[in-house]
Design a protein around this motif. Structure first.
Motif: not given
Length: 189
Positions: A89, A175, A179
């Motif tokens: 992100h 992460e 995703t």
């Protein structure tokens, strides 16, 4: 390194099988967890504790291979490799790090974040941002290559294999798995 509690010895086929099961389970839990819910991480760390930093890096190696294999086409670059710019992100920021530090302190019963914690957190942000390139390199590995696991592990440990590096890499890879798991076309890949 041998575990301090019952479990397969590090480096054995049983060890890699156990880590593969943990990687599969963690990939599924990251895909279905509520943002900010890291309960699955606590359970995973408890399971990996006997294996230390090396066990965490071995798990990250398998998670990167899962990411390479499961990454939807929309999250890949022009050469068809997972594109870290689409998978994370953005660069870590101070506020996120302060929140994470305060949360970790609360879980450890240490009270509010202190100046030392925040200084350490800021250093961790710099490290995470630097290690994103390391993870990007690992994501370029051809998953079907006979030495893919070794090549990914080498890429992940190129910048160091200490606890700070391992936890930063784990955060980045976590992460990425979140995703990929939440991407609408994940189920078709």
């Amino acid at each position: 390194m041998h575990p301090t509690s019952p479990g397969p010895a590090a480096g054995t086929p049983a060890y890699w099988s156990m880590l593969e099961q943990q990687a599969d389970s963690f990939s599924r839990s990251r895909a279905s967890s509520v943002p900010g819910d890291w309960a699955d991480v606590g359970a995973l760390m408890t399971h990996l504790k006997p294996y230390g930093v090396h066990g965490l890096l071995d798990l990250c190696t398998l998670l990167v291979l899962h990411a390479i294999d499961r990454c939807p086409a929309e999250l890949r670059d022009g050469q068809g490799r997972p594109d870290i710019a689409h998978l994370i992100h953005g660069r870590s920021d101070a506020l996120t790090t302060i929140d994470a530090t305060a949360s970790a302190n609360a879980r450890l019963g240490r009270g509010p974040a202190t100046a030392v914690d925040l200084s350490d957190a800021e250093q961790q942000v710099v490290l995470i941002n630097d290690l994103e390139a390391t993870v990007a390199t690992a994501l370029r590995t051809r998953a079907g290559h006979p030495k893919a696991r070794r090549n990914v592990h080498r890429a992940l440990t190129d910048r160091g294999a200490g606890a700070r590096e391992a936890t930063a890499i784990f955060g980045i890879v976590s992460e990425i798995m979140e995703t990929i798991g939440r991407h609408p076309t994940h189920a078709t890949n």
